[in-house]
Design a protein around this motif. Sequence first.
Motif, PDB file in Angstrom:
ATOM      1  N   GLY A 189      31.967  -6.632  13.103  1.00  0.00           N
ATOM      2  CA  GLY A 189      32.474  -5.359  12.574  1.00  0.00           C
ATOM      3  C   GLY A 189      33.299  -4.636  13.610  1.00  0.00           C
ATOM      4  O   GLY A 189      33.733  -5.220  14.607  1.00  0.00           O
ATOM      5  N   VAL A 190      33.537  -3.376  13.357  1.00  0.00           N
ATOM      6  CA  VAL A 190      34.298  -2.537  14.292  1.00  0.00           C
ATOM      7  C   VAL A 190      33.594  -1.200  14.438  1.00  0.00           C
ATOM      8  O   VAL A 190      32.831  -0.771  13.578  1.00  0.00           O
ATOM      9  N   SER A 191      33.881  -0.535  15.552  1.00  0.00           N
ATOM     10  CA  SER A 191      33.438   0.849  15.720  1.00  0.00           C
ATOM     11  C   SER A 191      34.696   1.683  15.931  1.00  0.00           C
ATOM     12  O   SER A 191      35.690   1.193  16.488  1.00  0.00           O
ATOM     13  N   ALA A 192      34.663   2.903  15.456  1.00  0.00           N
ATOM     14  CA  ALA A 192      35.824   3.792  15.574  1.00  0.00           C
ATOM     15  C   ALA A 192      35.402   5.053  16.307  1.00  0.00           C
ATOM     16  O   ALA A 192      34.329   5.610  16.042  1.00  0.00           O
ATOM     17  N   ALA A 193      36.255   5.509  17.207  1.00  0.00           N
ATOM     18  CA  ALA A 193      36.043   6.782  17.906  1.00  0.00           C
ATOM     19  C   ALA A 193      37.205   7.694  17.539  1.00  0.00           C
ATOM     20  O   ALA A 193      38.366   7.299  17.627  1.00  0.00           O
ATOM     21  N   LEU A 194      36.898   8.897  17.109  1.00  0.00           N
ATOM     22  CA  LEU A 194      37.913   9.866  16.698  1.00  0.00           C
ATOM     23  C   LEU A 194      38.016  10.975  17.726  1.00  0.00           C
ATOM     24  O   LEU A 194      37.006  11.549  18.141  1.00  0.00           O
ATOM     25  N   ILE A 195      39.239  11.321  18.103  1.00  0.00           N
ATOM     26  CA  ILE A 195      39.503  12.502  18.924  1.00  0.00           C
ATOM     27  C   ILE A 195      40.404  13.382  18.065  1.00  0.00           C
ATOM     28  O   ILE A 195      41.520  13.000  17.728  1.00  0.00           O
ATOM     29  N   LEU A 196      39.872  14.545  17.669  1.00  0.00           N
ATOM     30  CA  LEU A 196      40.578  15.433  16.760  1.00  0.00           C
ATOM     31  C   LEU A 196      41.233  16.564  17.538  1.00  0.00           C
ATOM     32  O   LEU A 196      40.611  17.172  18.414  1.00  0.00           O
ATOM     33  N   HIS A 197      42.505  16.858  17.202  1.00  0.00           N
ATOM     34  CA  HIS A 197      43.260  17.941  17.845  1.00  0.00           C
ATOM     35  C   HIS A 197      43.622  18.973  16.783  1.00  0.00           C
ATOM     36  O   HIS A 197      43.958  18.624  15.660  1.00  0.00           O
ATOM     37  N   GLY A 198      43.575  20.235  17.146  1.00  0.00           N
ATOM     38  CA  GLY A 198      43.902  21.314  16.215  1.00  0.00           C
ATOM     39  C   GLY A 198      42.759  22.297  16.156  1.00  0.00           C
ATOM     40  O   GLY A 198      41.873  22.300  17.002  1.00  0.00           O
ATOM     41  N   ALA A 199      42.794  23.137  15.139  1.00  0.00           N
ATOM     42  CA  ALA A 199      41.757  24.153  14.984  1.00  0.00           C
ATOM     43  C   ALA A 199      40.754  23.719  13.917  1.00  0.00           C
ATOM     44  O   ALA A 199      41.150  23.351  12.825  1.00  0.00           O
ATOM     45  N   PRO A 200      39.458  23.724  14.254  1.00  0.00           N
ATOM     46  CA  PRO A 200      38.453  23.343  13.265  1.00  0.00           C
ATOM     47  C   PRO A 200      38.409  24.391  12.143  1.00  0.00           C
ATOM     48  O   PRO A 200      38.910  25.479  12.333  1.00  0.00           O
TER      49      PRO A 200
END
Length: 189
Positions: A160-171
């Motif tokens: 399988g795969v694993s994904a890491a998210l880095i989110l930019h902007g205002a929550p």
Amino acid sequence: MGWKCCFARPGKSSESPRTGVAVDSRTVRSLNVLSRPRVSFRQCGPGNPTSLLIGSESSLVLGIDDGDHFDAPWTVHIAYDSSENTVGVRQHYSTLQAEANTRELGFSVRAPGEYIISSIKGKYCEGDVLSPDMCKVVQKPLPTAEIEWKRIHECSGDTGVSAALILHGAPPFQVYYRTQRDTKVPVTS
């Protein structure tokens, strides 16, 4: 200061001691001194801009103080300058009307830029524009995401795969994803 004349009460004719001119004392004049209206932005000012989401609108609020109800309605002029946000200088003006018992006056904006109170005026009196007299509306950028994929490898091979998210902007952010195991139906979360 503004004033308003009224007349009342008949009386006798006499001579003015100052000018020596005959004065009809049947006419009495009274003056009402009216308070000058004052206006400023509420909840927006230097260091506290109003946020605007792309494709939506925000509300700006004006505070109106000390206006005398005899002087109502008040006319407030707002200037808009979008020169920082677009090529070339684009300005326009809006006029808002406030009735006698109005202490806060809201209006909607759909564009980023600077909104400036240029004046307030009643039926008789010019008013005072107080600080903050300018409200900057800032458009929030669209959020972006960086996604890093890693294969999950075990003795039997890739599992399988694993994904890491880095989110930019205002929550707040909303993330939707779909998982699938072997040949089973994908599950959306």
